[in-house]
Write an enzyme that holds these catalytic residues in place. Structure first.
Site, PDB file in Angstrom:
ATOM      1  N   THR A 174       0.725  -1.226  -0.185  1.00  0.00           N
ATOM      2  CA  THR A 174       0.133   0.009   0.054  1.00  0.00           C
ATOM      3  C   THR A 174       0.726   1.372   0.053  1.00  0.00           C
ATOM      4  OG1 THR A 174      -1.671  -1.105   1.263  1.00  0.00           O
ATOM      5  CG2 THR A 174      -1.805   1.005   1.290  1.00  0.00           C
ATOM      6  N   GLU A 175       0.499   2.162  -0.894  1.00  0.00           N
ATOM      7  CA  GLU A 175       1.269   3.716  -1.117  1.00  0.00           C
ATOM      8  C   GLU A 175       2.788   3.405  -0.879  1.00  0.00           C
ATOM      9  OE1 GLU A 175      -0.549   5.940  -1.678  1.00  0.00           O
ATOM     10  OE2 GLU A 175      -2.448   5.348  -0.797  1.00  0.00           O
ATOM     11  N   LEU A 176       3.150   2.058  -1.472  1.00  0.00           N
ATOM     12  CA  LEU A 176       4.558   2.043  -1.696  1.00  0.00           C
ATOM     13  C   LEU A 176       5.284   2.003  -0.168  1.00  0.00           C
ATOM     14  CD1 LEU A 176       6.190   3.206  -4.787  1.00  0.00           C
ATOM     15  CD2 LEU A 176       4.827   1.239  -4.578  1.00  0.00           C
ATOM     16  N   TRP A 228       5.486   6.328  -0.818  1.00  0.00           N
ATOM     17  CA  TRP A 228       5.409   7.330  -1.950  1.00  0.00           C
ATOM     18  C   TRP A 228       4.630   8.698  -1.886  1.00  0.00           C
ATOM     19  CZ3 TRP A 228       3.313   4.915  -7.096  1.00  0.00           C
ATOM     20  CH2 TRP A 228       1.636   4.716  -6.915  1.00  0.00           C
TER      21      TRP A 228
END
Lengths: 404, 417
Positions: free
Chosen positions: B149-151, B303
């Site tokens: 999730t979301e890097l 990220w």
């Protein structure tokens, strides 16, 4: 730069936000190198002259101010004026106008007289009571006139029973003005829609709040045992105290350990007290009456949440003052202050369920309370009068450049 | 040789409707908003389908058919695929067509696009497994490369993911970790044996995703020709350029009028003009290139925003309170063994719910405000906490019933004896 400014109330003798705004603005203007001569009506000792000139610092930050002996008061209806003048005439013959409108005329004439003897570059007038005086000042001096709209008759009347006389003065003032300053986009739009003033003439200057660090107050006894939700403002249709009461009723179904404090006075005081009794909430409400100075701060400090359910609020300085005291706020979307505050809760004034939902949430979720308190009080520090005054100076300069 | 590796993130959360204190105990439809606001999940999905998913899928299909060397990859959240099945089967079909070309790879992630790796390892495994199942069911493919999730990433995650059998993992090319080193190589995550990490080239990705339509940007207007020159310039100084971005970049974040579709239409052509360039999917990249160094990230990176940390989701008190509450309900909810309530509890773990409560708007500009369907982070918190309150009531009720049933049964047995 020198400005001749007309107002109608000034702390500590104020009953509402206009006086606070005038004080903040004049201080801010001073910091922007503007010299203000302030003219305001006030009932002073009857035996004294019709006009009092005050020098020095007793009066905010101004070198010189004029106090016109008058029964004019902010936020009052012509009926209230009639009551006042009646009370005065009981005592002795009076120098005041026989009714509110005569008194406005009298103030206007004196305003013109002052303008003849004063040196200034700009005339700046706050709200309708002063417009006539300011227009006279413009006539005798030929200087530019800036009208500062803190509220319109449409806000005060809640849209019903608009006083035609007041509306006409407002419209005339706005038309005669070379520039109109509105305290919010909310108000600016009202001026365009309801007074037919051209939009490019109206500039928005949001109000601000003076920031001082208040000493920590001793915890109020009440606060040790119960949560407190505060309403502080005039008890009039415009401020929506009735919505506060209805929301309180709903809140109590979900969160009983709370007290609702109502501070202020006004023509809705008795109906509101009756409504509270009728809804069987008498033991959950405290009516403090009208508060001043330190007491106001005390009220903000002790509250867990300040609610401003205004029906139509051109700006609304009180939420900024509450945040200054680190008290979270819930404000109506129908307010100018909602344009500048992000770290607060908002709801439509008529949406009693939503107001109640948000009140309960703040009382129930401590993290929410703390987040609103921290972020809100940080945000309010960025709203200062020097900024707002600076924007007024921009308006003055825009006009003065026209001349060149 | 330099390979272009595209990975597009496709995700839509089940946003919770405006849920007030008065709904508690009366309404367990947390996600069904039918209003005209941006809390109406079906409405949003249909809107974004029109603006992005359908036109972009059709463009990609066209490009895949025209250029046999062109390749892309997707990571779909499970909650996104679930919404496609429910509200937009035509969009799902168009994705299947892309995958059927054999040149579109699908990545692994948590079904609920959650922060479970941070708060509940058991949940994390469950959700990755559930995601694998839906990808296999819908596309007949098994993911080999993982993206969280979301890097969100750290060394520990890479180790866990390696143990789960993945050969690659996606992360942000965070300068705080990379230092002077380039994101255009594969790295070996610290403490792992075989797994390789692909790092987002955030500069070149953001040129497309964020700056493309920014008129004040000195490179505006960005053409695929100019972009190809930048890619050619990397040649010799890198092996792979990882262009990772939200799929909604195309048509939703960057509107059609900005020319984003035209940019992509000519993209493969311009890149392939140089025979030194090609396109690869993440697993191909892992198979083709060696790790050139160690990527050591003991702390979490992501990220998001300029900070590239966790502060968009767990940065303030209300976010922390909400996360603490949802994960602390886990024991109770799972104990009910009620699939409906467990499902709801998991949908409430989607990271977007916490993102909406982020209060750092003022430093990070309007990105948060733009993506927030609620009037304020505080409103998001209020609805969320009220929903959790209701969920807990239901869980308690279910557990009470079960205990009653259990004790009744015992009594009956006792009587019969």
């Amino acid at each position: 730069m020198r400005v001749l400014m007309f107002g109608w109330e000034f702390p500590p003798f104020n009953s509402g936000g206009l006086g606070t705004a005038c004080l903040g603005l004049t201080k801010g203007l001073k910091n922007n190198d503007v010299e203000v001569t302030f003219v305001l009506p006030r009932k002073v000792n009857l035996d004294v002259d019709f006009l009092k000139i005050v020098y020095g610092d007793d009066f905010g930050s101004m070198k010189k101010s004029y106090v016109i002996n008058s029964l004019l008061q902010g936020y009052s209806t012509s009926e209230e004026y009639d009551t006042r003048i009646f009370a005065e005439s009981e005592k002795k013959p009076v120098i005041y106008g026989r009714n509110l409108f005569e008194e406005v005329e009298r103030y206007a004439e004196i305003g013109g007289e002052i303008a003849k003897n004063e040196e200034f570059d700009i005339i700046h007038a706050h709200d309708w009571l002063t417009y006539q005086a300011a227009i006279n000042a413009k006539k005798v001096s030929g200087k530019y006139l800036v009208i500062h709209v803190h509220a319109t008759e449409l806000d005060r009347s809640g849209g019903n029973n608009v006083n035609q006389y007041v509306y006409d003065i407002e419209k005339k003032g706005m038309e005669e003005a070379d520039a109109v300053i509105a305290v919010s986009n909310f108000t600016r739009q009202k001026i365009i829609d309801n007074y037919g003033i051209s939009s490019d003439k109206i500039k928005v200057v949001h109000n601000a709040v003076e920031f001082e660090n208040y000493a920590l107050h001793e915890m109020h006894t009440l606060k040790r045992t119960k949560k407190i939700v505060l309403f502080l403002g005039r008890l009039t249709l415009q401020k929506g105290p009735d919505y506060f009461v209805y929301a309180a009723k709903k809140v109590l179904e979900y969160y009983p350990n709370v007290v609702f404090v109502v501070s202020g006075s006004g023509d809705m005081e008795k109906p509101i007290i009756r409504k509270v009794a009728e809804l069987d909430l008498a033991d959950k409400f405290i009516f403090t009456g009208f508060l001043r100075g330190k007491d106001i701060q005390e009220a903000y400090h002790m509250a867990d949440l300040y609610v401003m359910p205004s029906v139509s609020e051109p700006f609304g300085i009180s939420p900024l003052e509450a945040l200054k005291c680190e008290t979270p706020v819930l404000i109506s979307n129908q307010s100018g202050v909602s344009e500048v505050l992000n770290h607060c809760l908002k709801a439509d004034f008529w949406d009693v369920d939503e107001i109640a939902n948000k009140i309960v949430s703040v009382l129930k979720y401590n993290e929410l309370y703390r987040c609103l308190k921290e972020n809100g009080s940080r945000e309010v520090k960025s709203l200062n009068w020097n900024e707002s005054a600076h924007r007024c100076v921009d308006v003055y300069n825009g006009l003065l450049r026209r001349k060149e | 040789m330099v390979s272009i590796c595209f990975y597009f993130q496709v995700h839509q959360p089940f946003r919770i409707r405006k849920y007030s204190i008065f709904d508690i105990g009366k309404n367990d439809n947390y996600f069904s908003d039918s209003s005209e606001t941006n809390l109406n999940n079906e409405k949003i999905l249909k809107k974004v389908s029109e603006k992005c998913y359908l036109p972009m899928n059709s463009l990609l299909l066209e490009l895949l058919e025209k250029y046999p060397q062109f390749k892309v990859s997707f990571s779909f959240s499970g909650v996104y695929l679930e919404q496609l099945e429910k509200y937009a089967p035509d969009v799902l079909e168009s994705f299947k067509k892309l995958v059927d070309t054999g040149r579109v790879e699908i990545l692994a992630e948590t079904y609920y696009h959650s922060l479970s790796f941070l708060f509940s390892r058991g949940e994390f495994y469950e959700q990755v497994k559930k995601h694998k199942e839906i990808v296999e069911r819908l596309f007949g493919k098994t993911p080999e490369v993982f993206r969280n999730t979301e890097l969100i990433y750290n060394n520990e995650l890479a180790k866990v993911v390696e143990r789960m059998g993945y050969k690659g993992i996606i992360s942000e090319g965070a300068p705080s970790i990379l230092g002077w080193r380039s994101p255009n190589y594969l790295y070996s995550p610290s403490g792992t044996e075989k797994i390789k990490v692909l790092l987002k080239n955030y500069k070149m990705s953001d040129d497309i995703a964020f700056r493309f339509s920014e008129k004040s940007w000195k490179e505006w207007p960005l053409t695929s020709q100019k972009y190809a020159q930048w890619v050619n310039a990397v040649n010799g100084g890198g092996e792979v350029i990882n262009l990772f971005m939200d799929y909604e970049t195309f048509g939703e974040h960057q509107w059609k009028e900005t020319g984003i579709f035209e940019f992509m239409r000519h993209f493969p052509e311009e890149i392939l003009k140089s025979s030194d360039n090609d396109f690869k999917t993440p697993s191909e990249v892992v198979n083709s290139y060696p790790a050139r160094g160690t990527f050591d990230s003991p702390r979490f990176i992501s990220w998001a925003d300029v900070e590239r940390d966790l502060s968009a989701w767990i940065g303030n008190e209300i976010q922390n309170a909400a996360i603490k509450k949802i994960y602390s309900l886990g024991f109770k909810v799972l104990k009910t063994q009620d699939s409906d309530i467990i499902e709801k509890w998991r949908k409430l773990q989607t990271s977007d719910h916490f993102y909406y409560m982020c209060t750092k708007w003022f430093s990070d500009g309007d990105v948060h405000k733009y993506f927030n369907p609620y009037q304020s982070p505080y409103d998001a918190f209020i609805s969320y906490m009220n929903v959790l309150h209701d969920l807990e009531l239901h869980a308690d009720e279910l557990l009470k019933k079960r205990t009653l049933v259990a004790s009744n049964t015992r009594e009956n047995i006792y009587k019969e004896n």
